[in-house]
Structures are given as C-alpha cells and as structure tokens.
Design a protein around this motif. Sequence first.
Motif, PDB file in Angstrom:
ATOM      1  N   ASP A  60      65.108 -53.000  -8.062  1.00 41.34           N
ATOM      2  CA  ASP A  60      64.174 -53.271  -9.161  1.00 41.34           C
ATOM      3  C   ASP A  60      63.054 -52.241  -9.177  1.00 41.34           C
ATOM      4  OD1 ASP A  60      65.328 -55.796 -10.119  1.00 41.34           O
ATOM      5  OD2 ASP A  60      64.676 -56.609  -8.181  1.00 41.34           O
ATOM      6  N   ILE A  61      62.681 -51.782  -7.974  1.00 35.56           N
ATOM      7  CA  ILE A  61      61.558 -50.847  -7.837  1.00 35.56           C
ATOM      8  C   ILE A  61      61.954 -49.712  -6.904  1.00 35.56           C
ATOM      9  CG2 ILE A  61      59.146 -50.562  -7.136  1.00 35.56           C
ATOM     10  CD1 ILE A  61      58.813 -53.609  -7.580  1.00 35.56           C
ATOM     11  N   LEU A  62      61.731 -48.478  -7.344  1.00 36.91           N
ATOM     12  CA  LEU A  62      61.915 -47.289  -6.503  1.00 36.91           C
ATOM     13  C   LEU A  62      60.542 -46.722  -6.187  1.00 36.91           C
ATOM     14  CD1 LEU A  62      63.493 -44.838  -5.275  1.00 36.91           C
ATOM     15  CD2 LEU A  62      63.407 -43.825  -7.584  1.00 36.91           C
ATOM     16  N   ILE A  63      60.268 -46.519  -4.911  1.00 36.73           N
ATOM     17  CA  ILE A  63      58.995 -45.922  -4.499  1.00 36.73           C
ATOM     18  C   ILE A  63      59.279 -44.590  -3.805  1.00 36.73           C
ATOM     19  CG2 ILE A  63      56.877 -46.186  -3.159  1.00 36.73           C
ATOM     20  CD1 ILE A  63      57.250 -49.198  -3.296  1.00 36.73           C
ATOM     21  N   ASN A  64      58.855 -43.505  -4.424  1.00 34.27           N
ATOM     22  CA  ASN A  64      59.004 -42.165  -3.869  1.00 34.27           C
ATOM     23  C   ASN A  64      57.733 -41.792  -3.114  1.00 34.27           C
ATOM     24  OD1 ASN A  64      61.629 -41.267  -4.835  1.00 34.27           O
ATOM     25  ND2 ASN A  64      60.743 -41.336  -6.891  1.00 34.27           N
ATOM     26  N   MET A  65      57.789 -41.930  -1.782  1.00 36.35           N
ATOM     27  CA  MET A  65      56.601 -41.648  -0.982  1.00 36.35           C
ATOM     28  C   MET A  65      56.811 -40.538   0.035  1.00 36.35           C
ATOM     29  SD  MET A  65      54.246 -44.243   1.277  1.00 36.35           S
ATOM     30  CE  MET A  65      53.465 -44.847  -0.205  1.00 36.35           C
ATOM     31  N   ALA A  66      58.039 -40.258   0.413  1.00 36.22           N
ATOM     32  CA  ALA A  66      58.284 -39.241   1.437  1.00 36.22           C
ATOM     33  C   ALA A  66      57.702 -37.905   1.001  1.00 36.22           C
ATOM     34  CB  ALA A  66      59.785 -39.102   1.682  1.00 36.22           C
ATOM     35  N   GLY A  67      57.049 -37.234   1.923  1.00 34.25           N
ATOM     36  CA  GLY A  67      56.429 -35.960   1.574  1.00 34.25           C
ATOM     37  C   GLY A  67      56.172 -35.105   2.793  1.00 34.25           C
ATOM     38  N   ILE A  68      55.845 -33.868   2.543  1.00 32.97           N
ATOM     39  CA  ILE A  68      55.569 -32.910   3.605  1.00 32.97           C
ATOM     40  C   ILE A  68      54.512 -31.931   3.095  1.00 32.97           C
ATOM     41  CG2 ILE A  68      57.381 -31.317   2.850  1.00 32.97           C
ATOM     42  CD1 ILE A  68      58.004 -30.756   5.766  1.00 32.97           C
ATOM     43  N   ASN A  69      53.596 -31.525   3.971  1.00 34.13           N
ATOM     44  CA  ASN A  69      52.633 -30.513   3.546  1.00 34.13           C
ATOM     45  C   ASN A  69      52.605 -29.359   4.546  1.00 34.13           C
ATOM     46  OD1 ASN A  69      50.997 -31.233   5.717  1.00 34.13           O
ATOM     47  ND2 ASN A  69      49.335 -32.027   4.478  1.00 34.13           N
ATOM     48  N   ASP A  70      51.895 -28.322   4.190  1.00 36.46           N
ATOM     49  CA  ASP A  70      51.790 -27.155   5.056  1.00 36.46           C
ATOM     50  C   ASP A  70      50.465 -26.462   4.793  1.00 36.46           C
ATOM     51  OD1 ASP A  70      52.231 -25.050   6.766  1.00 36.46           O
ATOM     52  OD2 ASP A  70      53.612 -23.995   5.447  1.00 36.46           O
ATOM     53  N   PHE A  71      49.581 -26.522   5.768  1.00 37.31           N
ATOM     54  CA  PHE A  71      48.312 -25.794   5.691  1.00 37.31           C
ATOM     55  C   PHE A  71      48.567 -24.387   6.202  1.00 37.31           C
ATOM     56  CE2 PHE A  71      44.404 -24.839   8.385  1.00 37.31           C
ATOM     57  CZ  PHE A  71      43.723 -24.216   7.349  1.00 37.31           C
ATOM     58  N   ASN A  72      48.649 -23.432   5.276  1.00 37.90           N
ATOM     59  CA  ASN A  72      49.012 -22.070   5.665  1.00 37.90           C
ATOM     60  C   ASN A  72      48.749 -21.118   4.508  1.00 37.90           C
ATOM     61  OD1 ASN A  72      50.036 -20.081   7.396  1.00 37.90           O
ATOM     62  ND2 ASN A  72      51.811 -21.328   7.958  1.00 37.90           N
ATOM     63  N   ARG A  73      48.749 -19.838   4.796  1.00 37.73           N
ATOM     64  CA  ARG A  73      48.650 -18.843   3.738  1.00 37.73           C
ATOM     65  C   ARG A  73      49.901 -18.916   2.860  1.00 37.73           C
ATOM     66  NH1 ARG A  73      46.739 -15.975   8.376  1.00 37.73           N
ATOM     67  NH2 ARG A  73      44.493 -15.548   8.220  1.00 37.73           N
ATOM     68  N   ILE A 119      43.182 -31.257  -8.006  1.00 34.74           N
ATOM     69  CA  ILE A 119      42.163 -30.349  -7.463  1.00 34.74           C
ATOM     70  C   ILE A 119      42.874 -29.410  -6.497  1.00 34.74           C
ATOM     71  CG2 ILE A 119      39.879 -30.193  -6.400  1.00 34.74           C
ATOM     72  CD1 ILE A 119      39.710 -33.284  -6.757  1.00 34.74           C
ATOM     73  N   PRO A 120      43.502 -28.346  -6.991  1.00 32.87           N
ATOM     74  CA  PRO A 120      44.285 -27.462  -6.127  1.00 32.87           C
ATOM     75  C   PRO A 120      43.418 -26.791  -5.059  1.00 32.87           C
ATOM     76  CG  PRO A 120      44.876 -27.150  -8.429  1.00 32.87           C
ATOM     77  CD  PRO A 120      43.648 -27.991  -8.423  1.00 32.87           C
ATOM     78  N   LEU A 121      43.866 -26.922  -3.804  1.00 30.82           N
ATOM     79  CA  LEU A 121      43.117 -26.377  -2.682  1.00 30.82           C
ATOM     80  C   LEU A 121      43.770 -25.108  -2.146  1.00 30.82           C
ATOM     81  CD1 LEU A 121      42.492 -29.686  -0.672  1.00 30.82           C
ATOM     82  CD2 LEU A 121      40.935 -28.562  -2.292  1.00 30.82           C
ATOM     83  N   PRO A 122      42.969 -24.141  -1.700  1.00 31.34           N
ATOM     84  CA  PRO A 122      43.549 -22.950  -1.072  1.00 31.34           C
ATOM     85  C   PRO A 122      44.281 -23.329   0.203  1.00 31.34           C
ATOM     86  CG  PRO A 122      41.162 -23.039  -0.715  1.00 31.34           C
ATOM     87  CD  PRO A 122      41.490 -24.108  -1.702  1.00 31.34           C
ATOM     88  N   HIS A 123      45.319 -22.573   0.525  1.00 26.33           N
ATOM     89  CA  HIS A 123      46.135 -22.750   1.722  1.00 26.33           C
ATOM     90  C   HIS A 123      47.082 -23.944   1.655  1.00 26.33           C
ATOM     91  CE1 HIS A 123      42.520 -20.550   3.531  1.00 26.33           C
ATOM     92  NE2 HIS A 123      43.529 -19.677   3.550  1.00 26.33           N
ATOM     93  N   PRO A 253      53.503 -17.676  14.324  1.00 26.48           N
ATOM     94  CA  PRO A 253      54.261 -18.877  13.986  1.00 26.48           C
ATOM     95  C   PRO A 253      53.659 -19.551  12.777  1.00 26.48           C
ATOM     96  CG  PRO A 253      52.802 -19.351  15.809  1.00 26.48           C
ATOM     97  CD  PRO A 253      52.683 -17.870  15.537  1.00 26.48           C
ATOM     98  N   SER A 254      54.501 -20.006  11.874  1.00 26.81           N
ATOM     99  CA  SER A 254      54.017 -20.756  10.726  1.00 26.81           C
ATOM    100  C   SER A 254      53.466 -22.082  11.178  1.00 26.81           C
ATOM    101  CB  SER A 254      55.169 -20.996   9.740  1.00 26.81           C
ATOM    102  OG  SER A 254      54.781 -21.929   8.780  1.00 26.81           O
ATOM    103  N   ASP A 255      52.406 -22.539  10.538  1.00 32.30           N
ATOM    104  CA  ASP A 255      51.850 -23.848  10.857  1.00 32.30           C
ATOM    105  C   ASP A 255      52.810 -24.962  10.497  1.00 32.30           C
ATOM    106  OD1 ASP A 255      48.220 -23.854  10.544  1.00 32.30           O
ATOM    107  OD2 ASP A 255      49.574 -22.835  11.892  1.00 32.30           O
ATOM    108  N   LEU A 256      53.944 -24.619   9.874  1.00 31.96           N
ATOM    109  CA  LEU A 256      54.914 -25.666   9.556  1.00 31.96           C
ATOM    110  C   LEU A 256      55.338 -26.390  10.821  1.00 31.96           C
ATOM    111  CD1 LEU A 256      57.249 -24.047   6.903  1.00 31.96           C
ATOM    112  CD2 LEU A 256      55.751 -26.007   6.592  1.00 31.96           C
ATOM    113  N   ALA A 257      55.401 -25.675  11.921  1.00 35.77           N
ATOM    114  CA  ALA A 257      55.816 -26.326  13.151  1.00 35.77           C
ATOM    115  C   ALA A 257      54.859 -27.446  13.532  1.00 35.77           C
ATOM    116  CB  ALA A 257      55.886 -25.293  14.278  1.00 35.77           C
TER     117      ALA A 257
END
Length: 263
Positions: A60-73, A119-123, A253-257
């Motif tokens: 009845d309800i779909l909730i899309n919450m999964a996400g990932i971020n990356d603080f990096n150049r 509010i788009p943030l740098p990085h 190393p990328s901050d993705l790790a």
Amino acid sequence: MSLKDKTVFITGGTGGIGAPLVDLLRARGAIVVAYDRARLGNLHETLETTCKMLGNTTPDILINMAGINDFNRAEDQDYTLLLTLNLLVPMRLAQAVLPAMRWRGSGQIVNVGSMTGFIPLPHFSGYVAAKAGLKGFSDALRREVGQDGIAVTHIAPRAVKTAMNTGNAGLLNQRTKTREDDPQQVAQRIVTAIERRETDVRIGWPERAFAILNALFPALIDKGLQKNLLIGEEILASDQKAYSPALPHSSAPSDLAEERKQV
C-alpha cells in the motif's frame, strides 16, 4: 489516514532514521517489510529482482529512504553510485509499484530527500544533484498520478544524528555549527506526513528560509556558504595530508571509504 493493516515496503529501514520509523509504523498497526541490506545485498545491485518482487507483491505504501552521501571534492566523488542509489533506485521502485496502485486506485509513495536538495552545499555535489532530482521527480509524479488516488510525499530532513553524519562529515557539521536533529523526532514527523498524505515536507528552521532565499537570491547564499567551503577544504586537506603527504591529490583515498553510509 489510518495505518492499521496497511502494507509498507521500506528501503533504508535499518538505518538511523529507518529503524525508529519501522517501529513507529508497526506500533500503528502497519505490516512493514524492510529491505535487509545485510541479508539481500546492496540495493543498487539487486534492483531488478527487487522491482520484480514489488511488481508481484505491491504494498500500500512504498518508502524510499535508502541513501548514501560523500563529503569530498567533486572530482573525487563516485557520481555513478551516488546518483544510482539516491535517485535511480527510488525512481525504478516507484515504477514497479505504479501499475498495481493505479489499478487499485490507491497507494502512497514516500521519497525521503534532503534539505541539501534545496540548499546545495559545496563538497556534496553528487548527493545534492541526486536529492534535487528526487524532489523534481516527486513533484512531477505527484502531478501525474494524483488523479489515480496515489499520493506522493516528498520529505526533506536537514542534518540528522545518524551514521551518515559521522567522520569528516560530522566534523564539518561540528565546525560549521550545523544542527543535527534526533532520528526519533524525524521518524515521528515522517509518520505524521504519511498519515496526513502530505506532499512537501521540509524539516528545520532556518533551513526552510534559506531554501527560499537560495531560489530567489542564489548569489546571497553563495557568499553565506564561503565559510563552509573553506572549512571543508581544510578538513579534506588535513585528511589527505594525514594519509600520505608524498602522494599527489589524485592518489589520496576518497572519503567514500569513510563517508559512504547507506541507511
């Protein structure tokens, strides 16, 4: 709308906001199935089978919450992964449930975005692009399927005290004095939005005001975020130097790790 006996499928249901949200939904009598990444694998890798499952057993309800971020150049971010999990996956899962929801004449799709989409943030360029896209997708879809009895709810929290805001991202929030909300309170607001079948929920003040200013006077926000840019560069430079000062930037190393936190 009562949630009693409503079937719910949620991605990110084991994360910092997702876990209390699942508990709140079940407390209201909902029948909740949470995508289990530990058991089933990364969602972006099981997308086809997950879509097929939702098409055959549509909640009845779909909730899309999964996400990932990356603080990096920008040049060091994995845009393919960021856009896939944060934007393409919710869009595809929505496609999977729409046929049955249209046939029933009822349903609800809940997309959890972020105030950084306003509010788009740098990085955070990849994360911002995906969340801004999710907002646009939600608006367009709502205007298309509303006449079919399907509600589309877009929810944009500001920073929340979860694993996504630890490490260097947490240090950035600390040094820029960014407020982080309690996950339980955010989960409660999401439940309320679902029950009311709200369309556009933006959590946090003064972030809501800044979002309006960014739309009307982006140059003003550009100046206001110079501090964030400088602090972010200091954190990234310090992290790179601590890794290996002898290596060029492209070898750091990328901050993705550290910062990739699926919820």
